[in-house]
Design a protein around this motif. Structure first.
Motif, short mmCIF file in Angstrom:
data_model
loop_
_atom_site.label_atom_id
_atom_site.label_comp_id
_atom_site.label_asym_id
_atom_site.label_seq_id
_atom_site.Cartn_x
_atom_site.Cartn_y
_atom_site.Cartn_z
N PRO A 197 0.80 -1.23 0.00
CA PRO A 197 0.00 0.00 0.00
C PRO A 197 0.83 1.28 0.00
CG PRO A 197 -0.03 -1.05 2.16
CD PRO A 197 0.61 -2.03 1.23
N ASP A 198 2.14 1.14 0.25
CA ASP A 198 3.02 2.30 0.23
C ASP A 198 3.68 2.51 -1.13
OD1 ASP A 198 4.46 -0.03 0.46
OD2 ASP A 198 5.95 0.76 1.86
N LEU A 199 3.19 1.86 -2.16
CA LEU A 199 3.74 2.01 -3.50
C LEU A 199 3.85 3.50 -3.85
CD1 LEU A 199 4.42 0.44 -6.27
CD2 LEU A 199 2.10 1.16 -6.92
N ASP A 200 5.05 3.91 -4.28
CA ASP A 200 5.22 5.33 -4.60
C ASP A 200 5.99 5.60 -5.89
OD1 ASP A 200 7.69 4.52 -3.59
OD2 ASP A 200 7.97 6.29 -2.32
N GLY A 202 -1.19 0.78 -23.76
CA GLY A 202 -0.72 0.08 -22.56
C GLY A 202 -0.16 1.05 -21.54
N THR A 203 0.60 2.03 -22.00
CA THR A 203 1.12 3.06 -21.10
C THR A 203 -0.02 3.80 -20.42
OG1 THR A 203 3.17 3.35 -22.35
CG2 THR A 203 2.43 5.22 -21.00
N ILE A 204 -1.01 4.20 -21.20
CA ILE A 204 -2.13 4.96 -20.64
C ILE A 204 -2.90 4.12 -19.63
CG2 ILE A 204 -4.32 6.10 -21.20
CD1 ILE A 204 -3.03 6.87 -23.91
N ARG A 205 -3.11 2.84 -19.92
CA ARG A 205 -3.83 1.99 -18.98
C ARG A 205 -3.11 1.90 -17.64
NH1 ARG A 205 -4.33 -1.33 -23.78
NH2 ARG A 205 -6.47 -1.18 -24.58
N VAL A 206 -1.80 1.72 -17.68
CA VAL A 206 -1.04 1.60 -16.43
C VAL A 206 -1.07 2.92 -15.67
CG1 VAL A 206 1.25 1.23 -15.45
CG2 VAL A 206 0.43 -0.25 -17.29
N VAL A 207 -0.85 4.01 -16.36
CA VAL A 207 -0.88 5.33 -15.70
C VAL A 207 -2.25 5.58 -15.08
CG1 VAL A 207 -0.77 7.81 -16.10
CG2 VAL A 207 0.97 6.32 -17.10
N ASP A 208 -3.30 5.31 -15.84
CA ASP A 208 -4.66 5.52 -15.31
C ASP A 208 -4.93 4.67 -14.08
OD1 ASP A 208 -5.28 7.37 -17.24
OD2 ASP A 208 -6.67 6.08 -18.35
N ALA A 209 -4.41 3.45 -14.07
CA ALA A 209 -4.69 2.54 -12.96
C ALA A 209 -4.09 3.02 -11.65
CB ALA A 209 -4.18 1.14 -13.30
N PHE A 210 -2.90 3.64 -11.71
CA PHE A 210 -2.17 3.96 -10.49
C PHE A 210 -2.16 5.44 -10.12
CE2 PHE A 210 -0.57 -0.21 -11.60
CZ PHE A 210 -0.54 -0.84 -10.37
N THR A 211 -2.55 6.32 -11.02
CA THR A 211 -2.53 7.74 -10.69
C THR A 211 -3.42 8.08 -9.50
OG1 THR A 211 -1.90 8.41 -12.92
CG2 THR A 211 -3.00 10.05 -11.57
N PRO A 212 -4.66 7.56 -9.40
CA PRO A 212 -5.47 7.90 -8.22
C PRO A 212 -4.80 7.51 -6.91
CG PRO A 212 -6.85 6.97 -9.94
CD PRO A 212 -5.43 6.76 -10.39
N HIS A 213 -4.11 6.37 -6.87
CA HIS A 213 -3.41 5.96 -5.65
C HIS A 213 -2.30 6.95 -5.31
CE1 HIS A 213 -0.92 3.65 -2.88
NE2 HIS A 213 0.10 3.86 -3.70
N LEU A 214 -1.52 7.35 -6.29
CA LEU A 214 -0.42 8.28 -6.02
C LEU A 214 -0.95 9.64 -5.58
CD1 LEU A 214 1.95 7.39 -9.00
CD2 LEU A 214 2.16 6.66 -6.61
N LEU A 215 -2.03 10.08 -6.20
CA LEU A 215 -2.63 11.36 -5.80
C LEU A 215 -3.17 11.28 -4.37
CD1 LEU A 215 -4.55 12.33 -9.05
CD2 LEU A 215 -2.51 13.44 -8.12
N ALA A 216 -3.79 10.16 -4.02
CA ALA A 216 -4.37 10.01 -2.69
C ALA A 216 -3.29 10.01 -1.61
CB ALA A 216 -5.19 8.73 -2.62
N ARG A 217 -2.11 9.46 -1.93
CA ARG A 217 -1.05 9.43 -0.92
C ARG A 217 -0.27 10.75 -0.89
NH1 ARG A 217 4.06 8.27 -1.77
NH2 ARG A 217 4.19 7.02 0.11
#
Length: 246
Positions: free
Chosen positions: A70-73, A106-121
């Motif tokens: 959960p600390d992925l950064d 593929g790049t866009i899918r990965v970025v979209d998947a993890f951007t909300p997590h990075l923004l939330a942290r």
């Protein structure tokens, strides 16, 4: 960018530059997870299966990574294919479609998947991967260049969208590197470890450059500025002879 003590996901990290970069993060004391289309066992690294052409696979990989880390950064999106095409033959469209699906979407899918997590942290880093070919095409692989130019433009826009959020966006711009048969296509391809040495030096700078362009990639990145574009394009177009000979 600090590469020590981070928690890193490298999508497309089971071989080549991706695996080399994953190992550099791990050697610096970071926790690293690598993702690829096939499950592999890599000493010192966690791994998972992810197919960047499948939105469901990307989301499942996201949930698996975040449940365990959960600390992925840091998220690095490396997946890519290089396919030759003969633009005189409409059959090339299949290669073009695959290239866009993997490299750009593929790049866009990965970025979209993890951007909300990075923004939330409240912070973290996204690293995308383009190519010197994004700035000076290699005509034998036309859609590869187009896809990487698209990733470059998308990365620039993403950086602006995330400015002020604490999430940094860095673009890796490799030249030819001696992995995945590149040394056969291009005898001048850089040795992988030498390339990674330069990358780590550049990416660890403060501030981190928006684009990580090693010395061997600079002639491609800045060809238009330097007035060498036409000559270099002519040289690189000679590879089309392999198609015409057939």
């Amino acid at each position: 960018m600090n590469i020590e003590g981070r928690t890193v996901l490298v999508v497309g990290g089971t071989s080549g530059i991706g695996l080399g970069l994953a190992r550099r993060f791990a050697a610096a004391g970071s926790t690293v997870v690598v993702g690829g289309r096939r499950s592999v066992t890599l000493e010192g690294l966690d791994s998972l299966e992810v197919d960047v052409t499948d939105a469901g696979s990307v989301l499942r990989a996201r949930d698996e990574v975040l449940a365990k880390h959960p600390d992925l950064d840091v998220v690095v999106t490396m997946s890519g294919v290089m396919l030759p095409e003969d633009l005189r033959d409409p059959v090339h469209f299949a290669q073009a479609q695959t290239t866009i699906e993997v490299n750009l979407l593929g790049t866009i899918r990965v970025v979209d998947a993890f951007t909300p997590h990075l923004l939330a942290r409240g912070g973290g880093d996204i690293i995308t991967v383009t190519s010197g070919i994004a700035f000076l095409p290699f005509p034998l692989m036309p859609t590869y260049g187009a896809s990487k130019a698209g990733v470059h433009a998308y990365t620039v826009a993403l950086r602006e969208h995330l400015r002020g959020t604490g999430v940094g966006v860095t673009e890796l711009v490799p030249p030819a590197v001696a992995t995945a048969g590149q040394e056969l296509l291009n005898p001048a391809a850089l040795p992988l470890e030498g390339y990674l040495d330069e990358v780590v030096d550049l990416i660890s700078a403060d501030p981190t450059p928006d684009e990580v362009v090693v010395r061997a990639a600079q002639r491609l990145r800045w060809a238009e500025r330097d007035g060498t574009y036409a000559d270099l394009l002519e040289q690189r177009s000679r590879s089309l002879g392999s198609l015409r000979a057939g």
